[in-house]
Enzyme design. Sequence first.
Site, PDB file in Angstrom:
ATOM      1  N   HIS A 225       6.957  -5.659  -8.366  1.00 62.80           N
ATOM      2  CA  HIS A 225       5.627  -5.102  -8.670  1.00 62.80           C
ATOM      3  C   HIS A 225       5.449  -5.030 -10.190  1.00 62.80           C
ATOM      4  O   HIS A 225       5.824  -4.044 -10.819  1.00 62.80           O
ATOM      5  CB  HIS A 225       5.548  -3.704  -8.051  1.00 62.80           C
ATOM      6  CG  HIS A 225       4.200  -3.067  -8.103  1.00 62.80           C
ATOM      7  ND1 HIS A 225       3.094  -3.673  -8.669  1.00 62.80           N
ATOM      8  CD2 HIS A 225       3.765  -1.862  -7.654  1.00 62.80           C
ATOM      9  CE1 HIS A 225       2.046  -2.863  -8.563  1.00 62.80           C
ATOM     10  NE2 HIS A 225       2.430  -1.765  -7.950  1.00 62.80           N
TER      11      HIS A 225
ATOM     12  N   LEU B 297       0.832  -1.208   0.000  1.00 58.98           N
ATOM     13  CA  LEU B 297       0.000   0.000   0.000  1.00 58.98           C
ATOM     14  C   LEU B 297       0.866   1.258   0.000  1.00 58.98           C
ATOM     15  O   LEU B 297       1.509   1.574   1.008  1.00 58.98           O
ATOM     16  CB  LEU B 297      -0.902   0.007   1.243  1.00 58.98           C
ATOM     17  CG  LEU B 297      -2.008  -1.052   1.269  1.00 58.98           C
ATOM     18  CD1 LEU B 297      -2.604  -1.172   2.667  1.00 58.98           C
ATOM     19  CD2 LEU B 297      -3.096  -0.728   0.251  1.00 58.98           C
ATOM     20  N   THR B 298       0.881   1.961  -1.104  1.00 58.17           N
ATOM     21  CA  THR B 298       1.574   3.234  -1.213  1.00 58.17           C
ATOM     22  C   THR B 298       0.878   4.258  -0.334  1.00 58.17           C
ATOM     23  O   THR B 298      -0.313   4.492  -0.481  1.00 58.17           O
ATOM     24  CB  THR B 298       1.560   3.692  -2.692  1.00 58.17           C
ATOM     25  OG1 THR B 298       2.412   2.814  -3.421  1.00 58.17           O
ATOM     26  CG2 THR B 298       2.034   5.121  -2.851  1.00 58.17           C
TER      27      THR B 298
ATOM     28  N   TYR C  56       2.737  -0.160 -14.059  1.00 56.90           N
ATOM     29  CA  TYR C  56       4.078   0.390 -13.878  1.00 56.90           C
ATOM     30  C   TYR C  56       5.045  -0.310 -14.847  1.00 56.90           C
ATOM     31  O   TYR C  56       4.623  -1.045 -15.729  1.00 56.90           O
ATOM     32  CB  TYR C  56       4.484   0.297 -12.397  1.00 56.90           C
ATOM     33  CG  TYR C  56       3.523   1.090 -11.526  1.00 56.90           C
ATOM     34  CD1 TYR C  56       3.448   2.485 -11.649  1.00 56.90           C
ATOM     35  CD2 TYR C  56       2.640   0.460 -10.667  1.00 56.90           C
ATOM     36  CE1 TYR C  56       2.534   3.211 -10.896  1.00 56.90           C
ATOM     37  CE2 TYR C  56       1.723   1.194  -9.911  1.00 56.90           C
ATOM     38  CZ  TYR C  56       1.667   2.565 -10.033  1.00 56.90           C
ATOM     39  OH  TYR C  56       0.762   3.295  -9.323  1.00 56.90           O
TER      40      TYR C  56
ATOM     41  N   GLN D 135       8.408  -4.641  -1.544  1.00 55.40           N
ATOM     42  CA  GLN D 135       7.912  -4.612  -2.922  1.00 55.40           C
ATOM     43  C   GLN D 135       8.756  -3.610  -3.708  1.00 55.40           C
ATOM     44  O   GLN D 135       8.735  -2.406  -3.432  1.00 55.40           O
ATOM     45  CB  GLN D 135       6.435  -4.202  -2.994  1.00 55.40           C
ATOM     46  CG  GLN D 135       5.915  -4.395  -4.430  1.00 55.40           C
ATOM     47  CD  GLN D 135       4.516  -3.878  -4.675  1.00 55.40           C
ATOM     48  OE1 GLN D 135       4.250  -2.709  -4.463  1.00 55.40           O
ATOM     49  NE2 GLN D 135       3.633  -4.733  -5.145  1.00 55.40           N
TER      50      GLN D 135
ATOM     51  N   ALA E 280      -5.548 -11.022  -4.329  1.00 58.22           N
ATOM     52  CA  ALA E 280      -5.945  -9.728  -3.752  1.00 58.22           C
ATOM     53  C   ALA E 280      -7.025  -9.098  -4.618  1.00 58.22           C
ATOM     54  O   ALA E 280      -7.180  -9.451  -5.783  1.00 58.22           O
ATOM     55  CB  ALA E 280      -4.742  -8.792  -3.678  1.00 58.22           C
TER      56      ALA E 280
ATOM     57  N   GLY F 102      -6.071  -4.770   1.188  1.00 61.02           N
ATOM     58  CA  GLY F 102      -5.544  -3.424   1.058  1.00 61.02           C
ATOM     59  C   GLY F 102      -6.312  -2.445   1.916  1.00 61.02           C
ATOM     60  O   GLY F 102      -5.919  -2.104   3.038  1.00 61.02           O
TER      61      GLY F 102
HETATM   62  C1  FMN Z   1      -3.968   3.435  -0.874  1.00 63.60           C
HETATM   63  C2  FMN Z   1      -3.590   2.319  -1.788  1.00 63.60           C
HETATM   64  C3  FMN Z   1      -2.274   2.192  -2.173  1.00 63.60           C
HETATM   65  C4  FMN Z   1      -1.871   1.111  -2.977  1.00 63.60           C
HETATM   66  N1  FMN Z   1      -0.550   0.949  -3.270  1.00 63.60           N
HETATM   67  C5  FMN Z   1      -0.116  -0.169  -3.905  1.00 63.60           C
HETATM   68  C6  FMN Z   1       1.270  -0.442  -4.050  1.00 63.60           C
HETATM   69  O1  FMN Z   1       2.144   0.308  -3.595  1.00 63.60           O
HETATM   70  N2  FMN Z   1       1.611  -1.586  -4.693  1.00 63.60           N
HETATM   71  C7  FMN Z   1       0.690  -2.461  -5.186  1.00 63.60           C
HETATM   72  O2  FMN Z   1       1.063  -3.497  -5.754  1.00 63.60           O
HETATM   73  N3  FMN Z   1      -0.631  -2.231  -5.050  1.00 63.60           N
HETATM   74  C8  FMN Z   1      -1.042  -1.130  -4.397  1.00 63.60           C
HETATM   75  N4  FMN Z   1      -2.404  -0.928  -4.177  1.00 63.60           N
HETATM   76  C9  FMN Z   1      -3.340  -1.995  -4.539  1.00 63.60           C
HETATM   77  C10 FMN Z   1      -3.591  -2.906  -3.316  1.00 63.60           C
HETATM   78  O3  FMN Z   1      -2.428  -3.637  -2.972  1.00 63.60           O
HETATM   79  C11 FMN Z   1      -4.734  -3.902  -3.575  1.00 63.60           C
HETATM   80  O4  FMN Z   1      -4.402  -4.741  -4.656  1.00 63.60           O
HETATM   81  C12 FMN Z   1      -6.048  -3.167  -3.868  1.00 63.60           C
HETATM   82  O5  FMN Z   1      -6.282  -2.153  -2.915  1.00 63.60           O
HETATM   83  C13 FMN Z   1      -7.223  -4.109  -3.868  1.00 63.60           C
HETATM   84  O6  FMN Z   1      -7.340  -4.738  -2.605  1.00 63.60           O
HETATM   85  P1  FMN Z   1      -8.478  -4.271  -1.531  1.00 63.60           P
HETATM   86  O7  FMN Z   1      -9.782  -4.412  -2.245  1.00 63.60           O
HETATM   87  O8  FMN Z   1      -8.314  -5.254  -0.395  1.00 63.60           O
HETATM   88  O9  FMN Z   1      -8.176  -2.872  -1.152  1.00 63.60           O
HETATM   89  C14 FMN Z   1      -2.823   0.171  -3.427  1.00 63.60           C
HETATM   90  C15 FMN Z   1      -4.168   0.338  -3.039  1.00 63.60           C
HETATM   91  C16 FMN Z   1      -4.546   1.372  -2.220  1.00 63.60           C
HETATM   92  C17 FMN Z   1      -5.974   1.479  -1.785  1.00 63.60           C
END
Ligand code: FMN
Length: 369
Positions: free
Chosen positions: A175, A24-25, A180, A99, A298, A321
């Site tokens: 990733h 999560l970024t 990306y 990651q 996920a 996430g």
């Molecule tokens: C705030 C935020 C930041 C995210 N940052 C990344 C990231 O840095 N790398 C990544 O692979 N996915 C990132 N994602 C995607 C999540 O890892 C995840 O796949 C997505 O939120 C769906 O899962 P969820 O329904 O449980 O939130 C991000 C999602 C959110 C909401």
Amino acid sequence: MSKLLSPTQVGPFPIAHRVVLAPLTRMRAEAGAIPGDLMVEYYSQRTSRGGFMISEATIAAPDGSGYLGSPGLHDDRQVAGWKKVTDAVHAKGGVIFAQLYHAGRQSNAQLQPGGKAPIGPSEIAHGGVAYTEAGWVPNTPNRALTVAEIHALVESFRSAAQRAQDAGFDGVELHAANGYLFDQFLQDGSNKRTDEYGGSFENRFRFLREVTAAVISIWGTDRVAVRLAPSGTFGDMSDTNPQGLFTYVVQELSKLHIGYLHLIEPRVIGNSDDESADPNPVASELLRKHFKGTIISAGGFTALSAEAILQASDADLVAFGRHFVSNPDLPDRFRHGWPLNAYVRDSFFGGTEVGYTDYPFYRETAKAA
Ligand SMILES: Cc1cc2nc3c(=O)[nH]c(=O)nc-3n(C[C@H](O)[C@H](O)[C@H](O)COP(=O)(O)O)c2cc1C
């Protein structure tokens, strides 16, 4: 007892339950893309004994940033900051992979060394936004990488993987999802190259294969993982034959015996709340047949749907996430059936401790009530 809360194994690590912290970024790194105390607190809060965690996307090369405030592992000065994070996680018995990522064309010149154009496999107009000192701004048109530059990037990832080891991580995840750089090479909507890095599935997979091999040279096979978003469209991604492409990629990754494959179900569009009409997981079910190893799935899971995909054996663990953003004690909440805190989208990216480390643990809420 639910399968979600039962033990398993990831690479060489025994894992106590299957509720994974998704990458999560959050854009709370300090100047120089260095993790500070706030990030230490955030990861520590989300650690459970024997739990498996993946760091936020961490920049692997100086030209790899798409978001100001994201942390890096492209500079030795970033290692000590991450070491504090991994020490805090290990002190509570967690296991954490870094990651590693490169934003590629999903960037703005303001984030690039010398204010240059971002790089990508091919020069193609595309949309999307980056986060800079000026806030959210449109991506700058990118230029195409030379073959020599691609080779240099493979070495950047090898060095970043070494720094991840020096910083005390337990492994690395590449990733290759969400539009990306790796994804830009894989999908033919963004890769129009006519050299050995474009055209056939084999050629489009070459960059990811080379980086995977480089990272394995540091970590060994079972502590290296890859994240894919088959049919993902975030970042203006598209492919003329996603099923053929991702089947090929997964079959090849299976031959490399990586520690796990991390799949995002295509029903989730980036990180938005707009989910497609199809509520059923498809990527894991399809690709499971082609990957002989651990799969983390996920994308839009609840405790109930996570249990269902595990029972169907289409995944071995499930990453969460948004629910993990707002529930630092998510595994405990699932274990006891406690209610979940709602997440606040406005504080997802950048800012302070507000909406980052101030979401309450259930036990605190219960005490206060
Ligand atoms: C705030 C935020 C930041 C995210 N940052 C990344 C990231 O840095 N790398 C990544 O692979 N996915 C990132 N994602 C995607 C999540 O890892 C995840 O796949 C997505 O939120 C769906 O899962 P969820 O329904 O449980 O939130 C991000 C999602 C959110 C909401």
